[in-house]
Design a protein around this motif. Sequence first.
Motif, mmCIF file in Angstrom:
data_model
loop_
_atom_site.group_PDB
_atom_site.id
_atom_site.type_symbol
_atom_site.label_atom_id
_atom_site.label_comp_id
_atom_site.label_asym_id
_atom_site.label_seq_id
_atom_site.Cartn_x
_atom_site.Cartn_y
_atom_site.Cartn_z
ATOM 1 N N THR A 80 0.852 -1.218 0.000
ATOM 2 C CA THR A 80 0.000 0.000 0.000
ATOM 3 C C THR A 80 0.876 1.252 0.000
ATOM 4 O O THR A 80 1.844 1.358 0.764
ATOM 5 N N TYR A 81 0.505 2.209 -0.860
ATOM 6 C CA TYR A 81 1.253 3.470 -0.972
ATOM 7 C C TYR A 81 0.306 4.636 -0.714
ATOM 8 O O TYR A 81 -0.780 4.713 -1.310
ATOM 9 N N ASP A 82 0.690 5.516 0.190
ATOM 10 C CA ASP A 82 -0.111 6.705 0.485
ATOM 11 C C ASP A 82 0.223 7.804 -0.523
ATOM 12 O O ASP A 82 1.373 8.250 -0.637
ATOM 13 N N ILE A 83 -0.804 8.226 -1.232
ATOM 14 C CA ILE A 83 -0.624 9.271 -2.248
ATOM 15 C C ILE A 83 -0.283 10.592 -1.561
ATOM 16 O O ILE A 83 -0.932 10.991 -0.589
ATOM 17 N N VAL A 84 0.698 11.292 -2.056
ATOM 18 C CA VAL A 84 1.097 12.587 -1.495
ATOM 19 C C VAL A 84 0.696 13.689 -2.471
ATOM 20 O O VAL A 84 0.348 13.444 -3.637
ATOM 21 N N LEU A 85 0.742 14.971 -1.968
ATOM 22 C CA LEU A 85 0.312 16.122 -2.764
ATOM 23 C C LEU A 85 1.103 16.238 -4.066
ATOM 24 O O LEU A 85 0.540 16.566 -5.126
ATOM 25 N N ALA A 86 2.402 15.933 -4.002
ATOM 26 C CA ALA A 86 3.206 16.016 -5.220
ATOM 27 C C ALA A 86 2.694 15.069 -6.290
ATOM 28 O O ALA A 86 2.745 15.381 -7.496
ATOM 29 N N ASP A 87 2.203 13.893 -5.870
ATOM 30 C CA ASP A 87 1.640 12.948 -6.831
ATOM 31 C C ASP A 87 0.398 13.530 -7.493
ATOM 32 O O ASP A 87 0.227 13.439 -8.720
ATOM 33 N N LEU A 88 -0.500 14.134 -6.651
ATOM 34 C CA LEU A 88 -1.719 14.715 -7.199
ATOM 35 C C LEU A 88 -1.398 15.866 -8.134
ATOM 36 O O LEU A 88 -2.038 16.037 -9.180
ATOM 37 N N ASN A 89 -0.435 16.697 -7.742
ATOM 38 C CA ASN A 89 -0.047 17.806 -8.613
ATOM 39 C C ASN A 89 0.495 17.303 -9.939
ATOM 40 O O ASN A 89 0.274 17.913 -10.987
ATOM 41 N N ALA A 90 1.206 16.161 -9.892
ATOM 42 C CA ALA A 90 1.736 15.572 -11.127
ATOM 43 C C ALA A 90 0.650 14.902 -11.944
ATOM 44 O O ALA A 90 0.764 14.759 -13.169
ATOM 45 N N GLY A 91 -0.414 14.478 -11.276
ATOM 46 C CA GLY A 91 -1.519 13.840 -11.980
ATOM 47 C C GLY A 91 -1.365 12.352 -12.171
ATOM 48 O O GLY A 91 -2.278 11.697 -12.681
ATOM 49 N N SER A 92 -0.222 11.813 -11.766
ATOM 50 C CA SER A 92 -0.008 10.369 -11.907
ATOM 51 C C SER A 92 1.212 9.966 -11.086
ATOM 52 O O SER A 92 2.006 10.813 -10.672
ATOM 53 N N VAL A 93 1.327 8.648 -10.871
ATOM 54 C CA VAL A 93 2.507 8.085 -10.197
ATOM 55 C C VAL A 93 3.092 7.034 -11.135
ATOM 56 O O VAL A 93 2.398 6.092 -11.567
ATOM 57 N N THR A 94 4.371 7.149 -11.437
ATOM 58 C CA THR A 94 5.040 6.213 -12.349
ATOM 59 C C THR A 94 6.274 5.638 -11.654
ATOM 60 O O THR A 94 7.101 6.400 -11.132
ATOM 61 N N ASN A 95 6.380 4.342 -11.623
ATOM 62 C CA ASN A 95 7.582 3.734 -11.041
ATOM 63 C C ASN A 95 7.742 2.278 -11.479
ATOM 64 O O ASN A 95 6.841 1.707 -12.124
#
Length: 474
Positions: A80-95
């Motif tokens: 489980t990963y907690d979404i942070v504000l930087a992720d929301l500002n980016a609009g996506s999480v890529t890894n």
Amino acid sequence: MQFQTSESTIVVQIPEVAQVALVKSAQVIGDQIIYTFTVTNTGNITLNNLEINDTMLSATAIAVVPSTLAPGASATVTVTYDIVLADLNAGSVTNTATASGVSTIGTPVSDISGSTITNDDPTRTQLVQNPAITLIKTSIFNDENANGYAEVGETITYTFVATNTGNVTLSDALLNVTDLAFAPNTLDPGQNTTLQLVYILTQNDVNLGLVVNSAEVQSTAPNGDLVFDISGTTNENDEPTSTELIQDPQISIIKTAVFNDENGDGVAQVGETISYQFSIKNTGTVSLYNVIVEDTLPGLILTGNPIAVLNPDETNNTAYSAVYALTLQDLINGSVTNQATALGTTLNDDLVTDDSDFSEYSDNNPTIIVVEGCKINIFNAISPDDDGMNDFFYIQGVECYSDNKLEIYNRWGVLVYEQSGYNNADKVFKGYSEGRVTVSSGEPLPVGTYFYIFRYIDLSGKTHKIQSYLYLNR
């Protein structure tokens, strides 16, 4: 592996292949991402000590359970990963992640995660952005002179509170009307910023008794989109901000009077006139419309036209005037007393009135003008030559005392004229005899000196007697 034939036995060695594949998938639930890692033994030899490493997740050496996989077998791990504000500002999480292990013969194996067994594509999780901003606008009227009323030049202080009600950071927050930037002008979700502006009241604002308006806030979302909101009284509405202004509508009038001594004798007579002038002033804080003057004195002739607009502190001295002709009763009273009324309406149709004063806008005392017309004054010369001057025996003020009697005697004491109710009009002595001795009745009397006796009863019932001489000339 061994194969047997009729002649001999042949041994064939199949190469051992140690290989692993990692598939990584993601699912957003609330404000978290659930990552699922699927590890598959894609070789032909058993793998041991399998683990997963994901730097972004701060996940190091996550053990795969079971950690030993036979060829073709798979195992699954979730993180489980907690979404942070930087992720929301980016609009996506890529890894990406890496799976690693060791074959039973000691060969190390690893694989970078992909969306399928056959690729190493990074896992990209799209996040829903919800940029939103709200603006609350409140106001306070500043009564600078503390008189309890709104006036031109006083002010309203407006406070603007902009709040980031979305889930991404907003930048460049400003008021659209003025293009004035908030400070700070970058807001994370839940944060707010405040701006104050001062508005100077105009006469129209005061006349309306209300200032109603709205503002708009603008900001920029991380993706460059503009985000707007119209101000409201709360974050949940866009109702205009209404500021009530307390009004003080007032009007005042001064009525002055001048006696017009048309014949110039210094004494008032019936039919002579009084001229009235009206000075009307707006002594309130709001403009008045259709301002008129009313005066109910019987016989007074009022002339003028309504004043279309009378602004605060403005005075009008020319719109209305009046003329009044004196009556016998006025002369008996010795004065003329009355008041006028000024009326006007506000922009909101409120009626404003004031009764006149004779000298001060702040008072309401009637205008009184003294007229001296009942004082008996007898002129002792008569020249009945029809030249319009001294053609009859004039007794000033006699009109006030109808209960009177005049007797005229010649120098020998003979009665030549007698009249009750003498009135300077149709009962006058014009130098003709009404006696029976020296001159026949109706004949002109000769030039000379005569004597008279005039008796009258005044307004209090007291009897007066005046006797003297008069000179008749032709």
